[in-house]
Design a protein around this motif. Structure first.
Motif, PDB file in Angstrom:
ATOM      1  N   GLY A  23       2.229  -5.937   2.102  1.00  0.00           N
ATOM      2  CA  GLY A  23       1.827  -6.485   0.814  1.00  0.00           C
ATOM      3  C   GLY A  23       2.935  -6.342  -0.203  1.00  0.00           C
ATOM      4  O   GLY A  23       3.947  -5.691   0.034  1.00  0.00           O
ATOM      5  N   GLY A  24       2.716  -6.955  -1.353  1.00  0.00           N
ATOM      6  CA  GLY A  24       3.671  -6.858  -2.443  1.00  0.00           C
ATOM      7  C   GLY A  24       3.632  -8.117  -3.284  1.00  0.00           C
ATOM      8  O   GLY A  24       3.092  -9.143  -2.875  1.00  0.00           O
ATOM      9  N   ARG A  25       4.233  -8.012  -4.432  1.00  0.00           N
ATOM     10  CA  ARG A  25       4.241  -9.119  -5.378  1.00  0.00           C
ATOM     11  C   ARG A  25       4.966 -10.340  -4.811  1.00  0.00           C
ATOM     12  O   ARG A  25       5.752 -10.223  -3.867  1.00  0.00           O
ATOM     13  CB  ARG A  25       4.904  -8.663  -6.673  1.00  0.00           C
ATOM     14  CG  ARG A  25       6.372  -8.343  -6.480  1.00  0.00           C
ATOM     15  CD  ARG A  25       6.999  -7.665  -7.662  1.00  0.00           C
ATOM     16  NE  ARG A  25       7.156  -8.593  -8.780  1.00  0.00           N
ATOM     17  CZ  ARG A  25       7.751  -8.269  -9.913  1.00  0.00           C
ATOM     18  NH1 ARG A  25       8.240  -7.050 -10.112  1.00  0.00           N
ATOM     19  NH2 ARG A  25       7.863  -9.154 -10.865  1.00  0.00           N
ATOM     20  N   SER A  26       4.722 -11.485  -5.391  1.00  0.00           N
ATOM     21  CA  SER A  26       5.429 -12.706  -4.996  1.00  0.00           C
ATOM     22  C   SER A  26       6.920 -12.513  -5.178  1.00  0.00           C
ATOM     23  O   SER A  26       7.359 -11.959  -6.178  1.00  0.00           O
ATOM     24  CB  SER A  26       4.979 -13.883  -5.856  1.00  0.00           C
ATOM     25  OG  SER A  26       3.624 -14.162  -5.645  1.00  0.00           O
ATOM     26  N   VAL A  96      -2.499  -4.656   1.163  1.00  0.00           N
ATOM     27  CA  VAL A  96      -2.650  -3.193   1.188  1.00  0.00           C
ATOM     28  C   VAL A  96      -3.940  -2.764   0.499  1.00  0.00           C
ATOM     29  O   VAL A  96      -4.487  -1.705   0.816  1.00  0.00           O
ATOM     30  CB  VAL A  96      -1.429  -2.458   0.586  1.00  0.00           C
ATOM     31  CG1 VAL A  96      -0.171  -2.740   1.395  1.00  0.00           C
ATOM     32  CG2 VAL A  96      -1.239  -2.780  -0.880  1.00  0.00           C
ATOM     33  N   LEU A  97      -4.427  -3.575  -0.443  1.00  0.00           N
ATOM     34  CA  LEU A  97      -5.692  -3.263  -1.106  1.00  0.00           C
ATOM     35  C   LEU A  97      -6.884  -3.665  -0.242  1.00  0.00           C
ATOM     36  O   LEU A  97      -7.980  -3.131  -0.410  1.00  0.00           O
ATOM     37  CB  LEU A  97      -5.785  -3.980  -2.460  1.00  0.00           C
ATOM     38  CG  LEU A  97      -4.663  -3.720  -3.455  1.00  0.00           C
ATOM     39  CD1 LEU A  97      -4.925  -4.467  -4.756  1.00  0.00           C
ATOM     40  CD2 LEU A  97      -4.481  -2.236  -3.705  1.00  0.00           C
ATOM     41  N   ALA A  98      -6.673  -4.595   0.653  1.00  0.00           N
ATOM     42  CA  ALA A  98      -7.746  -5.125   1.497  1.00  0.00           C
ATOM     43  C   ALA A  98      -7.635  -4.661   2.942  1.00  0.00           C
ATOM     44  O   ALA A  98      -8.304  -5.221   3.812  1.00  0.00           O
ATOM     45  CB  ALA A  98      -7.728  -6.648   1.433  1.00  0.00           C
ATOM     46  N   PRO A 110      -8.878  -1.378  14.588  1.00  0.00           N
ATOM     47  CA  PRO A 110      -7.447  -1.127  14.781  1.00  0.00           C
ATOM     48  C   PRO A 110      -6.951   0.068  13.973  1.00  0.00           C
ATOM     49  O   PRO A 110      -7.517   0.406  12.927  1.00  0.00           O
ATOM     50  CB  PRO A 110      -6.800  -2.415  14.248  1.00  0.00           C
ATOM     51  CG  PRO A 110      -7.744  -2.874  13.188  1.00  0.00           C
ATOM     52  CD  PRO A 110      -9.120  -2.554  13.738  1.00  0.00           C
ATOM     53  N   ALA A 111      -5.899   0.684  14.474  1.00  0.00           N
ATOM     54  CA  ALA A 111      -5.141   1.615  13.648  1.00  0.00           C
ATOM     55  C   ALA A 111      -4.474   0.757  12.580  1.00  0.00           C
ATOM     56  O   ALA A 111      -4.145  -0.405  12.825  1.00  0.00           O
ATOM     57  CB  ALA A 111      -4.089   2.332  14.482  1.00  0.00           C
ATOM     58  N   VAL A 112      -4.283   1.301  11.386  1.00  0.00           N
ATOM     59  CA  VAL A 112      -3.728   0.513  10.288  1.00  0.00           C
ATOM     60  C   VAL A 112      -2.511   1.212   9.705  1.00  0.00           C
ATOM     61  O   VAL A 112      -2.550   2.413   9.433  1.00  0.00           O
ATOM     62  CB  VAL A 112      -4.766   0.290   9.168  1.00  0.00           C
ATOM     63  CG1 VAL A 112      -4.157  -0.479   7.999  1.00  0.00           C
ATOM     64  CG2 VAL A 112      -5.998  -0.428   9.706  1.00  0.00           C
ATOM     65  N   THR A 113      -1.447   0.460   9.531  1.00  0.00           N
ATOM     66  CA  THR A 113      -0.267   0.905   8.800  1.00  0.00           C
ATOM     67  C   THR A 113      -0.111  -0.040   7.618  1.00  0.00           C
ATOM     68  O   THR A 113       0.040  -1.245   7.810  1.00  0.00           O
ATOM     69  CB  THR A 113       1.000   0.857   9.678  1.00  0.00           C
ATOM     70  OG1 THR A 113       0.806   1.696  10.822  1.00  0.00           O
ATOM     71  CG2 THR A 113       2.225   1.313   8.895  1.00  0.00           C
ATOM     72  N   ALA A 114      -0.183   0.513   6.404  1.00  0.00           N
ATOM     73  CA  ALA A 114      -0.080  -0.296   5.190  1.00  0.00           C
ATOM     74  C   ALA A 114       1.291  -0.096   4.565  1.00  0.00           C
ATOM     75  O   ALA A 114       1.718   1.035   4.327  1.00  0.00           O
ATOM     76  CB  ALA A 114      -1.171   0.094   4.203  1.00  0.00           C
ATOM     77  N   ALA A 154      -3.090   0.572  -7.795  1.00  0.00           N
ATOM     78  CA  ALA A 154      -4.264   0.610  -6.930  1.00  0.00           C
ATOM     79  C   ALA A 154      -3.989   0.810  -5.446  1.00  0.00           C
ATOM     80  O   ALA A 154      -4.938   0.954  -4.673  1.00  0.00           O
ATOM     81  CB  ALA A 154      -5.065  -0.688  -7.118  1.00  0.00           C
ATOM     82  N   ALA A 155      -2.730   0.818  -5.023  1.00  0.00           N
ATOM     83  CA  ALA A 155      -2.453   1.007  -3.591  1.00  0.00           C
ATOM     84  C   ALA A 155      -3.044   2.330  -3.128  1.00  0.00           C
ATOM     85  O   ALA A 155      -2.824   3.367  -3.762  1.00  0.00           O
ATOM     86  CB  ALA A 155      -0.956   0.962  -3.323  1.00  0.00           C
ATOM     87  N   PRO A 156      -3.806   2.305  -2.058  1.00  0.00           N
ATOM     88  CA  PRO A 156      -4.457   3.537  -1.599  1.00  0.00           C
ATOM     89  C   PRO A 156      -3.466   4.592  -1.098  1.00  0.00           C
ATOM     90  O   PRO A 156      -2.335   4.268  -0.723  1.00  0.00           O
ATOM     91  CB  PRO A 156      -5.358   3.067  -0.457  1.00  0.00           C
ATOM     92  CG  PRO A 156      -5.092   1.635  -0.233  1.00  0.00           C
ATOM     93  CD  PRO A 156      -4.125   1.149  -1.242  1.00  0.00           C
ATOM     94  N   ALA A 157      -3.933   5.814  -1.116  1.00  0.00           N
ATOM     95  CA  ALA A 157      -3.142   6.911  -0.553  1.00  0.00           C
ATOM     96  C   ALA A 157      -2.799   6.564   0.889  1.00  0.00           C
ATOM     97  O   ALA A 157      -3.578   5.930   1.595  1.00  0.00           O
ATOM     98  CB  ALA A 157      -3.934   8.213  -0.610  1.00  0.00           C
ATOM     99  N   GLY A 158      -1.620   6.939   1.308  1.00  0.00           N
ATOM    100  CA  GLY A 158      -1.176   6.647   2.665  1.00  0.00           C
ATOM    101  C   GLY A 158      -0.409   5.345   2.784  1.00  0.00           C
ATOM    102  O   GLY A 158       0.131   5.048   3.849  1.00  0.00           O
ATOM    103  N   THR A 159      -0.385   4.556   1.719  1.00  0.00           N
ATOM    104  CA  THR A 159       0.385   3.316   1.732  1.00  0.00           C
ATOM    105  C   THR A 159       1.868   3.652   1.644  1.00  0.00           C
ATOM    106  O   THR A 159       2.277   4.420   0.789  1.00  0.00           O
ATOM    107  CB  THR A 159      -0.008   2.411   0.538  1.00  0.00           C
ATOM    108  OG1 THR A 159      -1.399   2.090   0.646  1.00  0.00           O
ATOM    109  CG2 THR A 159       0.820   1.139   0.520  1.00  0.00           C
TER     110      THR A 159
END
Length: 182
Positions: A23-26, A96-98, A110-114, A154-159
């Motif tokens: 994720g990230g800005r445009s 990353v928020l979703a 699935p395991a998730v890597t953000a 707002a990015a969650p912890a672990g991102t």
């Protein structure tokens, strides 16, 4: 289910899936990084799929309130999964928020890597100027800056946060691959 034509024996010992969200800005380099990661994994013969989330609900009027992106991801991933894919790279500004909703849409826990890509206003503005002009550029810059503030807060912890200023997509792809353990 027919056996996949190509077997990747470097994957998990079980049938588990792994989702990497970028994720990230445009203008920060999400798509370029995902494409560089695709090239890196392909060169090493690692079975994977890449989905550009923006295309899962690109329509007018926007169907966002209907969750069409998640419904389409579920359908697309079911097809990949049937063919033996277990690794998915998914790009979208707010992925990353979703991440939890995206993982749920995949339906196979699935395991998730953000990964949140970040970039300075000057660098991102210059990148956006290569693909937008006039009022569209001004509007895109404003939306990008607002998204950067929202994602930062707002990015969650672990991102995992990766700065893109001064980095090539290939360098970022190596870092994302290491974070994913692929």
């Amino acid at each position: 289910m027919a056996a996949p034509e190509h077997e990747d024996h470097r994957g998990p010992a079980d049938d588990a899936s792994h989702l990497v969200v970028i994720g990230g800005r445009s203008g920060v380099g999400k798509t370029s990084t995902a494409l560089a990661l695709h090239a890196l994994l392909r060169a090493d013969d690692v079975r994977h799929a890449v989905v550009e989330g923006d295309f899962l609900d690109l329509a007018w009027p926007p169907p966002w309130e209907h969750g069409l992106d998640l419904r389409n991801l579920a359908a697309v991933w079911a097809n990949y999964r049937e063919l033996g894919y277990r690794r998915l790279v998914y790009t979208n500004t707010v992925s990353v928020l979703a991440a939890e909703a995206l993982a749920a849409a995949m339906g196979d826990s699935p395991a998730v890597t953000a990964v949140l890509l970040t970039g300075s206003d000057d660098v991102v503005d210059a990148r956006l100027a290569t693909r937008e002009t006039g009022e569209e550029l001004r509007a895109h810059r404003a939306r990008s800056a607002a998204a950067a503030r929202r994602l930062d807060a707002a990015a969650p912890a672990g991102t995992h946060r990766l700065a893109t200023d001064g980095e090539t997509p290939e360098q970022l792809a190596v870092r994302v691959r290491a974070l994913a353990g692929w």
